[in-house]
Design a protein around this motif. Structure first.
Motif, PDB file in Angstrom:
ATOM      1  N   ILE A  95       0.944  -1.345   0.131  1.00  0.00           N
ATOM      2  CA  ILE A  95       0.011  -0.128  -0.141  1.00  0.00           C
ATOM      3  C   ILE A  95       0.824   1.267  -0.130  1.00  0.00           C
ATOM      4  O   ILE A  95       0.559   2.332  -0.601  1.00  0.00           O
ATOM      5  CB  ILE A  95      -1.225  -0.150   1.272  1.00  0.00           C
ATOM      6  N   LEU A  96       2.004   1.230   0.706  1.00  0.00           N
ATOM      7  CA  LEU A  96       2.830   2.250   0.676  1.00  0.00           C
ATOM      8  C   LEU A  96       3.524   2.596  -0.282  1.00  0.00           C
ATOM      9  O   LEU A  96       3.705   3.688  -0.953  1.00  0.00           O
ATOM     10  CB  LEU A  96       3.917   2.275   1.851  1.00  0.00           C
ATOM     11  N   ILE A  97       3.999   1.540  -1.230  1.00  0.00           N
ATOM     12  CA  ILE A  97       4.603   1.422  -2.445  1.00  0.00           C
ATOM     13  C   ILE A  97       3.417   2.115  -3.436  1.00  0.00           C
ATOM     14  O   ILE A  97       4.065   2.882  -4.368  1.00  0.00           O
ATOM     15  CB  ILE A  97       5.189   0.043  -2.944  1.00  0.00           C
ATOM     16  N   THR A  98       2.458   1.648  -3.497  1.00  0.00           N
ATOM     17  CA  THR A  98       1.520   2.233  -4.688  1.00  0.00           C
ATOM     18  C   THR A  98       1.098   3.825  -4.170  1.00  0.00           C
ATOM     19  O   THR A  98       0.349   4.295  -5.154  1.00  0.00           O
ATOM     20  CB  THR A  98       0.282   1.239  -4.521  1.00  0.00           C
ATOM     21  N   GLY A  99       1.302   4.269  -3.022  1.00  0.00           N
ATOM     22  CA  GLY A  99       1.151   5.629  -2.747  1.00  0.00           C
ATOM     23  C   GLY A  99      -0.524   5.709  -2.557  1.00  0.00           C
ATOM     24  O   GLY A  99      -1.075   6.830  -2.594  1.00  0.00           O
ATOM     25  N   ALA A 100      -1.073   4.790  -2.209  1.00  0.00           N
ATOM     26  CA  ALA A 100      -2.349   4.813  -1.658  1.00  0.00           C
ATOM     27  C   ALA A 100      -2.973   5.781  -0.610  1.00  0.00           C
ATOM     28  O   ALA A 100      -4.007   6.298  -0.733  1.00  0.00           O
ATOM     29  CB  ALA A 100      -3.042   3.256  -1.541  1.00  0.00           C
ATOM     30  N   PRO A 101      -2.216   6.090   0.390  1.00  0.00           N
ATOM     31  CA  PRO A 101      -2.479   6.932   1.586  1.00  0.00           C
ATOM     32  C   PRO A 101      -2.437   8.287   1.000  1.00  0.00           C
ATOM     33  O   PRO A 101      -2.989   9.061   1.559  1.00  0.00           O
ATOM     34  CB  PRO A 101      -1.479   6.522   2.590  1.00  0.00           C
TER      35      PRO A 101
END
Length: 102
Positions: A95-101
């Motif tokens: 999730i962090l890699i995809t930049g979702a936050p």
């Protein structure tokens, strides 16, 4: 942001935080090779949470990649039910890699 995305994020964050607590205990009691991986998961989980608080996508990318690597290594190194908790950390790292936050 929909309620489903919000609740999913809360569940992944709760799971990653719980897995981090287990990793702290295992960093104390594990064998030396796994100890480094457990310490890495603790540090990179905290960095990932800090990157969300600081709104820093580059820090999230670094912490997410390192967290996913350490947690995936632990997933393959552990046996039995101890393989479940690194899955939450892998999910948090992805999730962090995809930049979702952000």
């Amino acid at each position: 942001m929909t309620i489903f995305e919000l609740m999913g994020g809360i569940l992944i964050g709760f799971g990653a935080f719980g897995a981090m607590g287990w990793s702290v205990w295992r960093a104390i009691s594990a064998q030396p090779i796994r100890r480094g991986l457990y310490i890495g998961t603790v540090v990179f989980t905290l960095l990932g949470m800090a990157s969300i608080s600081l709104l820093s996508p580059p820090l999230a990318l670094f912490a997410g990649g390192a967290l996913a690597f350490c947690a995936a290594s632990l997933f393959w190194a552990e046996r039995g039910s101890e393989r479940v908790l690194p899955l939450f950390q892998i999910a948090f790292g992805v999730i962090l890699i995809t930049g979702a936050p952000f």
